[in-house]
Structure formats: C-alpha cells, structure tokens
Design a protein around this motif. Structure first.
Motif, mmCIF file in Angstrom:
data_model
loop_
_atom_site.group_PDB
_atom_site.id
_atom_site.type_symbol
_atom_site.label_atom_id
_atom_site.label_comp_id
_atom_site.label_asym_id
_atom_site.label_seq_id
_atom_site.Cartn_x
_atom_site.Cartn_y
_atom_site.Cartn_z
ATOM 1 N N GLY A 6 0.610 -1.286 0.034
ATOM 2 C CA GLY A 6 0.154 -0.024 -0.136
ATOM 3 C C GLY A 6 0.984 1.338 -0.088
ATOM 4 N N ASP A 7 2.085 1.312 0.581
ATOM 5 C CA ASP A 7 2.829 2.312 0.897
ATOM 6 C C ASP A 7 3.515 2.569 -0.506
ATOM 7 O OD1 ASP A 7 2.545 2.843 3.493
ATOM 8 O OD2 ASP A 7 4.313 1.409 4.017
ATOM 9 N N VAL A 8 3.697 1.467 -1.167
ATOM 10 C CA VAL A 8 4.677 1.712 -2.649
ATOM 11 C C VAL A 8 3.591 2.214 -3.543
ATOM 12 C CG1 VAL A 8 5.818 0.561 -4.438
ATOM 13 C CG2 VAL A 8 6.200 0.065 -1.966
ATOM 14 N N VAL A 9 2.194 1.585 -3.554
ATOM 15 C CA VAL A 9 1.589 1.740 -4.626
ATOM 16 C C VAL A 9 0.998 3.226 -4.431
ATOM 17 C CG1 VAL A 9 -1.213 1.629 -5.202
ATOM 18 C CG2 VAL A 9 0.286 -0.428 -5.030
ATOM 19 N N PRO A 34 -2.541 -5.154 -0.447
ATOM 20 C CA PRO A 34 -1.898 -3.857 -0.025
ATOM 21 C C PRO A 34 -1.103 -3.949 1.439
ATOM 22 C CG PRO A 34 -4.030 -3.383 -0.915
ATOM 23 C CD PRO A 34 -3.936 -4.878 -0.736
ATOM 24 N N ALA A 35 -1.574 -4.870 2.255
ATOM 25 C CA ALA A 35 -0.909 -4.915 3.519
ATOM 26 C C ALA A 35 0.469 -5.542 3.726
ATOM 27 C CB ALA A 35 -1.854 -5.816 4.632
ATOM 28 N N GLN A 36 0.567 -6.474 2.293
ATOM 29 C CA GLN A 36 1.967 -7.205 2.299
ATOM 30 C C GLN A 36 3.057 -6.647 2.509
ATOM 31 O OE1 GLN A 36 0.807 -9.070 -1.739
ATOM 32 N NE2 GLN A 36 2.862 -9.002 -2.037
ATOM 33 N N PRO A 37 4.180 -6.864 2.949
ATOM 34 C CA PRO A 37 5.620 -6.027 2.809
ATOM 35 C C PRO A 37 6.151 -6.162 1.498
ATOM 36 C CG PRO A 37 5.789 -8.318 4.034
ATOM 37 C CD PRO A 37 4.317 -8.042 3.784
ATOM 38 N N ALA A 55 10.988 -12.014 -12.120
ATOM 39 C CA ALA A 55 10.717 -11.381 -10.572
ATOM 40 C C ALA A 55 10.256 -12.471 -9.688
ATOM 41 C CB ALA A 55 9.102 -10.558 -10.858
ATOM 42 N N ILE A 56 9.668 -13.630 -10.008
ATOM 43 C CA ILE A 56 9.494 -14.795 -9.034
ATOM 44 C C ILE A 56 10.852 -15.421 -8.661
ATOM 45 C CG2 ILE A 56 8.353 -17.259 -8.488
ATOM 46 C CD1 ILE A 56 6.232 -16.169 -10.590
ATOM 47 N N GLY A 57 11.702 -15.691 -9.630
ATOM 48 C CA GLY A 57 12.931 -16.354 -9.472
ATOM 49 C C GLY A 57 13.990 -15.386 -8.592
ATOM 50 N N GLY A 58 13.664 -14.077 -8.735
ATOM 51 C CA GLY A 58 14.747 -13.155 -7.889
ATOM 52 C C GLY A 58 14.060 -12.727 -6.761
ATOM 53 N N ASP A 59 12.927 -13.317 -6.245
ATOM 54 C CA ASP A 59 12.275 -13.347 -4.997
ATOM 55 C C ASP A 59 11.777 -11.671 -4.849
ATOM 56 O OD1 ASP A 59 11.328 -13.929 -2.506
ATOM 57 O OD2 ASP A 59 13.249 -13.631 -1.363
ATOM 58 N N PHE A 60 11.308 -11.065 -5.959
ATOM 59 C CA PHE A 60 10.964 -9.774 -5.862
ATOM 60 C C PHE A 60 9.501 -9.697 -5.136
ATOM 61 C CE2 PHE A 60 14.327 -9.258 -8.892
ATOM 62 C CZ PHE A 60 14.807 -8.007 -8.630
ATOM 63 N N ASP A 61 8.945 -9.074 -4.429
ATOM 64 C CA ASP A 61 7.749 -8.909 -3.979
ATOM 65 C C ASP A 61 6.938 -8.096 -4.823
ATOM 66 O OD1 ASP A 61 8.675 -9.782 -1.322
ATOM 67 O OD2 ASP A 61 9.912 -8.146 -1.142
ATOM 68 N N LEU A 62 7.400 -7.216 -5.701
ATOM 69 C CA LEU A 62 6.409 -6.430 -6.583
ATOM 70 C C LEU A 62 7.093 -6.380 -7.875
ATOM 71 C CD1 LEU A 62 4.240 -4.400 -7.142
ATOM 72 C CD2 LEU A 62 5.527 -2.815 -5.807
ATOM 73 N N LEU A 354 9.382 7.124 -1.173
ATOM 74 C CA LEU A 354 9.188 6.210 0.070
ATOM 75 C C LEU A 354 10.318 6.903 0.983
ATOM 76 C CD1 LEU A 354 9.244 2.661 -1.506
ATOM 77 C CD2 LEU A 354 7.546 3.685 -0.327
ATOM 78 N N ALA A 355 11.665 7.321 0.690
ATOM 79 C CA ALA A 355 12.110 7.902 1.585
ATOM 80 C C ALA A 355 11.688 8.997 2.467
ATOM 81 C CB ALA A 355 13.660 8.260 0.882
ATOM 82 N N GLU A 356 10.931 9.689 1.777
ATOM 83 C CA GLU A 356 10.184 10.955 2.439
ATOM 84 C C GLU A 356 9.235 10.392 3.577
ATOM 85 O OE1 GLU A 356 8.082 13.120 -0.454
ATOM 86 O OE2 GLU A 356 9.956 14.062 -1.252
ATOM 87 N N GLN A 357 8.642 9.337 3.492
ATOM 88 C CA GLN A 357 7.958 8.585 4.505
ATOM 89 C C GLN A 357 8.734 7.647 5.480
ATOM 90 O OE1 GLN A 357 4.970 6.241 2.131
ATOM 91 N NE2 GLN A 357 4.346 8.209 1.010
#
Length: 377
Positions: A6-9, A34-37, A55-62, A354-357
């Motif tokens: 949710g933060d990223v979106v 949205p709640a997932q890290p 993305a899946i193989g590199g363990d990316f969350d998004l 994100l850094a601002e947050q």
C-alpha cells in the motif's frame, strides 16, 4: 522501516495518478494485498513470461510494469491461457503486479520525458498538453479586522495554493452596506437600520474538488450569518502534463548523426532505428513520443519540429506525413526501447518518495529485451 505494498502503490499513484490514464486503459494494482510487505521491487516494460519468471525467481515482492497484463476485459483467468497462468503464478508466489501505463505517459515526469532526456533535449514541453486541474476562484467580502483570519481559514481548507506558494490572496478595501430585516441576528448593525462598514474584498483560488470544504470554511470563519461571496469557475489552461514532448538540441545535428545518437542512447533491439529524410538535414527542434506515435502526426507537423522520434510507424501514415514539404524527418525505434528509459526515472522517484515517508526498498531494472521482433535479416 519496511514498506507495505500500500505504501509503494500510494507513492506510485502520486507520481502517476490513475486519473491521468486514457479512458480505454487498465492501470493500477493487478495482483497483491496492500498490507503485504515489500522489500524488493522489479521494474520492467512488459509483464511477459520471462519477466514474471525473473520477478519470481529473483524473490521480488512487486513487479512494476509499463504495459498492462489485462488491457481488455476478461471473463476468466484460468491457467489454461498464457495470461491466466501468469496470474496464477504471481498469486501463488506472493508477487504483486502494478501497472503504470498511459498515466505514466501523461505524467511529468513521465515516459516521454525520459525519452527526451535520453536524447539530451532541452526546454521540453508537452506535445499534447492535458488541461490543468479544474480551478475555482472564491471572492468574499469581510470586515477589515477579520481579513487575515479569513485568509488563514480558507488556506487551511485548501485555497490559495499557487505553485510553490501558499496562503496566496488578493484584497482591496471598500464599503459594504446592508440592512438587517426582521428575523435577522446581525453581528454588526440593528434590525431595520442601514449599516455601512469598511470591508475587504478577498480573492483566493482553489482546486475545484476542494470547493465544498472551502465554502464551508468560509461560512464558519465569517463574522456574518449571511456572508456575501461569489464563486467563479476558471477557464482551463494547458498543464505541464500530457503525451509526448517537444524540445531542442543544444546544437543542431545532421539527421544521420542525430539518428546515430538515438541508436547510441536507447537499448539495442533487432528492430534497430529506421530513418526517413535527407541525411544532411539539420535537426534542432525535436518531438518525441514513447510508444506508438503515428496518431500524433498532425500535432507534430503543427509544432514545426525538424524530427519526430517515436515507435511503430506504419507505412501509410509515415508516407503521408513525409509528403508535406514542411514535415519532419522520421526516426522510428522499437516500442520497447522507446519506453525503457522511463524505468530508471520510476525507480528513482519511487525510492525518493518512500524515503520521505521513512521507508526503503531494494530495486532493480529488468534488462530483458521484450521487444516483439527477435531476428533481423
């Protein structure tokens, strides 16, 4: 602090507001809670099989892509189709997918800004400017001693924001007159008697979506039970958002050298760079559109540019454009290559937002070429 999806979106939607997308487009969150890290983010142009596997193989969350996975409505995402299998794999692996398409095309800075920057274009402006946000102007008459308090109240409700300034207002002093009638409860004056007092005319602009809040704040702050005010809808002006960009080179270049610059600055593809025009023609003013751009020929010609850089130029629109004596030279690149530079901008702006947050994520840009054309003979 770790970010949530949710933060990223939220940051991405601030950069590339879904309201800026074309009516036919499909942007936003495709899979994910949205709640997932979110610890790791992968940026790519296309949500194709090889990219999803990366993305899946590199363990990316998004996975953030420019092009939609589901542009047209579907009745099923069963794993019996290629896109259905991608959806199943994304959900099964916990990998979220978010799309920024024409909302990123129309943003500032957006897809065409990145393409213009890659080609060292200066003094850029939109080729197809979107109208600025709808604005109103509130005019309210306030007893002189109450003016600054009223400006504070209106500013707190969202009025008076002009560029990098807030609480912006204009006022002039005049005389206000009225006569309270039976049933009135005047703060100044008496029922049946004409009252005259020094008042300020206060003017402040406001976003139209803040109209109700600002008018309510004005009524709450005003000394009178029936404040005198006017509300004007302001004419729409062009904004700095919109499709395509027009800019200039620091120094004019012959078309052949300019085309070589385009080839040097964009990722290599089998499509390569196709050029239509006199190779010795001097190029200074340039229009660019990331992605397919032959629908914009009329605007490009009206802009009086020397060259037009875009993708997916078809034979008939291109030959018709070149038939005009005042028409620009054409530089046709691969669709994927024209949009890939935006990924770096999106990555940089997401990290900053994100850094601002107080949040951080690890990011990576996919270098897999997903252009449709794979062999050139």
């Amino acid at each position: 602090m770790d970010a949530t999806l949710g933060d990223v979106v939220g940051v991405l939607d601030g950069l590339y507001d879904p309201a800026w997308a074309e009516s036919w487009d499909a942007v936003g969150l495709v899979t994910g809670d949205p709640a997932q890290p979110v610890r790791r983010v992968l940026f790519a142009v296309d949500p194709m099989r090889v990219v999803v596997d990366e993305a899946i193989g590199g363990d990316f969350d998004l996975l953030v892509t420019h092009h939609p996975l589901l542009l047209k409505g579907v009745n099923s995402v069963a794993a019996t189709t290629p896109k259905g299998r991608l959806i199943h794999d994304l959900i099964r692996s916990g990998t979220a997918l978010h799309v920024c398409h024409t909302n990123a095309d129309n943003a500032n800075s957006g897809v065409s800004d990145a393409l213009a920057a890659a080609l060292d274009l200066k003094d850029t402006r939109p080729l197809k400017a979107m109208p600025a946000d709808s604005m109103d102007k509130l005019v309210v008459y306030v007893p002189v001693g109450e003016t600054q308090a009223m400006i504070d109240a209106l500013a707190a409700a969202g009025a008076g924001q002009v560029g990098y300034y807030d609480r912006a207002a204009w006022s002039s002093t005049g005389e206000e007159t009225f006569r309270p009638l039976d049933g009135a409860d005047p703060a100044i004056g008496k029922v049946g008697e004409v009252e005259r007092l020094a008042s300020d005319r206060v003017e402040m602009v406001l976003p139209r979506h803040r109209r109700r809040a600002v008018v309510e704040a004005m009524r709450a702050a005003h000394l009178f039970e029936e404040p005198a005010f006017d509300l004007y809808e302001m004419a729409a002006l062009p904004s700095n958002r919109g499709g395509g960009r027009i800019g200039v080179l620091a120094e004019p270049l012959p078309l052949k050298r300019f085309a070589e610059l385009v080839a040097e600055r964009l990722p290599r593809t089998e499509h390569g760079v196709r050029v239509s025009g006199d190779p010795d023609r001097l190029i200074e003013k340039v229009a660019v559109v990331g992605g397919a751009g032959d629908s914009e020929f009329d605007r490009v010609r009206a802009a009086g540019v020397d060259a037009y850089v875009t993708a997916d130029l078809r034979h008939h629109p291109a030959t018709e454009a070149r038939a005009h004596d005042d028409g620009p030279a054409l530089v046709d690149v691969a669709h994927w290559a024209s949009e890939w530079p935006w990924l770096k901008d999106a990555e940089r702006l997401l990290i900053a937002g994100l850094a601002e947050q107080g949040s951080t994520v690890e990011t990576h840009i996919s270098t897999l070429c997903t252009d449709a054309w794979t062999i050139r003979l």
